[in-house]
Design a protein around this motif. Structure first.
Motif: not given
Length: 313
Positions: A77-87, A91-98, A171-175
């Motif tokens: 729930r809520g906000y996940t900052p840029f640079g948090t989620e990795k597939a 090896d590196v994080f995704d370039l997104k916030e959601f 539901m994910r709002l992606l930027h």
């Protein structure tokens, strides 16, 4: 919809009866794991309002957005900052916030332990109303797609209704922000991954970038007409069908040229089974050639297992 010469992803109208699109959707999900649907019933006015509301949230100051980050909650729930989620295995994080919005359950509901209450940003007055409305619309459209899938699998049309009732859908709002010079080497907007859930419904795939990995090991773009929704099979449905319907690896690649300096926005809806639903391979699928049945597992346990793999739990 425009296709590449070597892909034949289904593009169907949900204004048709489920039995009239079942085989075309089933073929596409078995071969590619993807399909496109038109006339899906989600009002264009609601889509446009949601897009503007999402953009308004992501335009807020960083410290304001981070106030809605719930540490230790797996990003549910809520906000996940840029640079948090990795597939998984990246090896590196995704370039997104959601931002994640889930199901609102009444107090005392038997599944409340599995679903945290939503939080809502107070800075944007229409946020809660808009996305509560869109969540319900996504769910209705998802059920219509599942009716066609059920018929393709030789099941009663409404087979999936009980399996997803009060499910842990998100539901994910992606930027995806403009690409900066400080992006880690090898990082892309969304690295190659498969979705965890039952099916995913994606608004915002009209802009180039979404690609799927074919059985031949080739990356191909997924094209979507304006106003259409891209649907893909998730790992839970693949497991239920013993691999007959494919949860296909996909990614969102970085744009080139002027596109790299623009933000990209999208809104996927991850439709989930109920947390207490047992994912036990269907007999009708286990008997098919190429089936790869796995041992039964609850939807909730499977979700936790996968969230740990992508750095969200």
């Amino acid at each position: 919809m425009t296709d590449t010469p070597t892909t034949n992803i289904a593009s169907v109208s949900l204004a048709q009866a489920p039995q009239d699109i079942a085989e075309e959707l089933g073929r596409s999900f078995a071969e590619y794991g993807f399909a496109v649907v038109r006339n899906h019933g989600i009002p264009q006015e609601l889509i446009e309002r949601a897009e503007e509301t999402s953009k308004a949230f992501f335009a807020l100051p960083e410290e304001t957005k981070r106030a809605y980050h719930l540490a230790g909650k797996g990003g549910a729930r809520g906000y996940t900052p840029f640079g948090t989620e990795k597939a998984k295995d990246a090896d590196v994080f995704d370039l997104k916030e959601f931002w994640h919005i889930g199901r609102d359950l009444p107090e005392g509901h038997s599944l409340a332990e599995f679903m945290a209450p939503n939080i809502w940003p107070t800075e944007i007055a229409e946020f809660r109303e808009t996305f509560s409305e869109l969540y319900a619309a996504f769910e209705e459209t998802g059920l219509r797609v599942l009716q066609a899938i059920a018929l393709h699998l030789g099941l009663p049309q409404d087979y999936f209704a009980a399996t997803v009732e009060d499910g842990n859908s998100v539901m994910r709002l992606l930027h995806y922000p403009p690409l900066g010079p400080d992006a880690p080497e090898g990082a892309i907007r969304a690295a190659a991954h498969g979705d965890i859930n039952t099916i995913t419904l994606l608004l915002g795939a009209e802009e180039a970038g979404l690609e799927l990995l074919t059985k031949a090991g080739e990356w191909h773009p997924v094209y979507a007409e304006e106003g259409s929704i891209v649907i893909n099979v998730g790992d839970m449905l693949e497991r239920l069908t013993a691999g007959i319907l494919r949860s296909t690896t996909h990614r969102v690649v970085n744009p080139k040229g002027a596109g790299a300096q623009r933000s990209r926005y999208s809104m996927p809806f991850f439709l989930h089974f109920r947390p207490d639903f047992l994912i036990d391979p269907l007999d009708s699928c286990v008997d098919q050639e190429g089936a790869k049945p796995e041992k039964p597992i609850s939807s909730h346990d499977f979700l936790l297992q996968r969230l740990r793999e992508i750095n969200l739990a």
